[in-house]
Design a protein around this motif. Structure first.
Motif, short mmCIF file in Angstrom:
data_model
loop_
_atom_site.label_atom_id
_atom_site.label_comp_id
_atom_site.label_asym_id
_atom_site.label_seq_id
_atom_site.Cartn_x
_atom_site.Cartn_y
_atom_site.Cartn_z
N TYR A 15 0.83 -1.21 0.00
CA TYR A 15 0.00 0.00 0.00
C TYR A 15 0.87 1.26 0.00
N VAL A 16 1.88 1.29 0.86
CA VAL A 16 2.75 2.47 0.94
C VAL A 16 3.53 2.64 -0.36
N LEU A 17 4.06 1.56 -0.91
CA LEU A 17 4.81 1.66 -2.17
C LEU A 17 3.93 2.16 -3.32
N VAL A 18 2.71 1.67 -3.40
CA VAL A 18 1.80 2.12 -4.45
C VAL A 18 1.43 3.58 -4.24
N SER A 19 1.17 3.98 -2.98
CA SER A 19 0.82 5.37 -2.70
C SER A 19 1.96 6.31 -3.03
N VAL A 20 3.17 5.95 -2.63
CA VAL A 20 4.33 6.78 -2.95
C VAL A 20 4.57 6.79 -4.45
N GLY A 21 4.38 5.65 -5.10
CA GLY A 21 4.54 5.56 -6.55
C GLY A 21 3.57 6.46 -7.29
N GLU A 22 2.33 6.54 -6.81
CA GLU A 22 1.35 7.44 -7.41
C GLU A 22 1.72 8.90 -7.21
N ALA A 23 2.32 9.20 -6.06
CA ALA A 23 2.65 10.59 -5.73
C ALA A 23 3.90 11.07 -6.47
N ILE A 24 4.95 10.26 -6.51
CA ILE A 24 6.21 10.75 -7.10
C ILE A 24 6.63 9.99 -8.35
N GLY A 25 5.91 8.95 -8.70
CA GLY A 25 6.25 8.19 -9.90
C GLY A 25 6.95 6.88 -9.55
N GLY A 26 6.82 5.92 -10.43
CA GLY A 26 7.38 4.58 -10.19
C GLY A 26 8.89 4.55 -10.13
N PHE A 27 9.54 5.22 -11.10
CA PHE A 27 11.01 5.21 -11.12
C PHE A 27 11.58 5.90 -9.88
N SER A 28 10.98 7.02 -9.49
CA SER A 28 11.44 7.74 -8.30
C SER A 28 11.25 6.91 -7.03
N THR A 29 10.18 6.15 -6.98
CA THR A 29 9.93 5.29 -5.82
C THR A 29 10.99 4.20 -5.72
N VAL A 30 11.28 3.55 -6.83
CA VAL A 30 12.31 2.51 -6.84
C VAL A 30 13.67 3.12 -6.47
N LEU A 31 13.97 4.29 -7.02
CA LEU A 31 15.22 4.97 -6.71
C LEU A 31 15.30 5.31 -5.22
N LEU A 32 14.21 5.76 -4.65
CA LEU A 32 14.17 6.09 -3.23
C LEU A 32 14.40 4.85 -2.37
N VAL A 33 13.81 3.72 -2.75
CA VAL A 33 14.02 2.46 -2.01
C VAL A 33 15.49 2.04 -2.08
N VAL A 34 16.10 2.19 -3.26
CA VAL A 34 17.51 1.82 -3.41
C VAL A 34 18.40 2.76 -2.59
N ILE A 35 18.09 4.05 -2.59
CA ILE A 35 18.89 5.03 -1.81
C ILE A 35 18.79 4.74 -0.32
N THR A 36 17.60 4.45 0.18
CA THR A 36 17.47 4.13 1.60
C THR A 36 18.22 2.85 1.94
N ALA A 37 18.24 1.89 1.03
CA ALA A 37 18.99 0.65 1.27
C ALA A 37 20.49 0.93 1.31
N LEU A 38 20.98 1.80 0.43
CA LEU A 38 22.41 2.13 0.44
C LEU A 38 22.80 2.89 1.70
N ILE A 39 21.99 3.85 2.10
CA ILE A 39 22.26 4.59 3.33
C ILE A 39 22.22 3.63 4.52
N GLY A 40 21.23 2.75 4.54
CA GLY A 40 21.11 1.79 5.62
C GLY A 40 22.28 0.82 5.68
N SER A 41 22.75 0.35 4.53
CA SER A 41 23.87 -0.59 4.54
C SER A 41 25.15 0.09 5.01
N THR A 42 25.34 1.36 4.67
CA THR A 42 26.50 2.09 5.16
C THR A 42 26.42 2.26 6.67
#
Length: 150
Positions: A15-42
Motif C-alpha cells: 500500500y505504501v509503495l503504491v501510494s508513494v509511486g502514485e505521488a512521485i512516480g514509479g522510477f522515483s519510488t524505486v530509486l528512493l528504495v535503493v537510496i534508503t537501502a544504500l544509506i542503511g547498509s552504510t
C-alpha cells in the motif's frame, strides 16, 4: 502469531509503495528504495564495527559484553529489515541502527522478558533424580553432568 504479522506487513508495504509511486512516480519510488537501502547498509556497517569494538573493549576490561551482544542482535535484525524492500521496514531498520533508539528497543525487550527469563525453570539443564533413586526421604535435587579434560 508470526504469520499474520508477515501478511499485514506485506500488505502495508505494498500500500505504501503504491501510494508513494502514485505521488512521485514509479522510477522515483524505486530509486528512493535503493537510496534508503544504500544509506542503511552504510550505517549498518559503521554501527556493526562500532559495536564490535565496544564488545572487544568490554572483554579487554574483564567485563561480559552482554549489552553489546544484544546490540548486535538488534543490528542484525535491522540489517534484515533494510534488505527487505519497502519504506516501513526501512524506517524500522534505520531506527534499529541509530544508537539511542537501539538502546530504547533493547530496554523494551528486556523489560518485557526479564520476568520470564529469570523465573522460568529450565528442565533441560536440571535433571531431578527419581524418588526411588533417593536414599533419604528429604528433598534432594541432583544436578547431573559430565566433566573431562583435554
Amino acid at each position: 502469531m508470526i504469520f499474520p504479522i508477515f501478511v499485514v506487513m506485506t500488505l502495508l508495504e505494498i500500500y505504501v509503495l503504491v501510494s508513494v509511486g502514485e505521488a512521485i512516480g514509479g522510477f522515483s519510488t524505486v530509486l528512493l528504495v535503493v537510496i534508503t537501502a544504500l544509506i542503511g547498509s552504510t550505517l549498518l556497517k559503521q554501527q556493526g564495527w562500532s559495536t564490535m569494538a565496544k564488545a572487544q573493549n568490554a572483554m579487554a576490561n574483564g567485563q561480559t559484553p552482554a549489552f553489546e551482544m544484544l546490540e548486535g542482535v538488534v543490528i542484525l535484525i535491522s540489517g534484515v529489515l533494510l534488505l527487505t524492500p519497502g519504506f516501513i521496514t526501512d524506517i524500522v531498520g534505520l531506527l534499529g541502527l541509530v544508537p539511542f533508539s537501539r538502546v530504547y528497543f533493547i530496554d523494551r525487550i528486556l523489560s518485557k522478558n526479564t520476568q520470564k527469563i529469570f523465573t522460568q525453570q529450565n528442565s533441560f539443564f536440571i535433571h531431578k533424580s527419581k524418588p526411588s533413586d533417593k536414599k533419604d526421604s528429604g528433598k534432594n535435587d541432583t544436578i547431573d553432568g559430565e566433566f573431562w579434560e583435554d
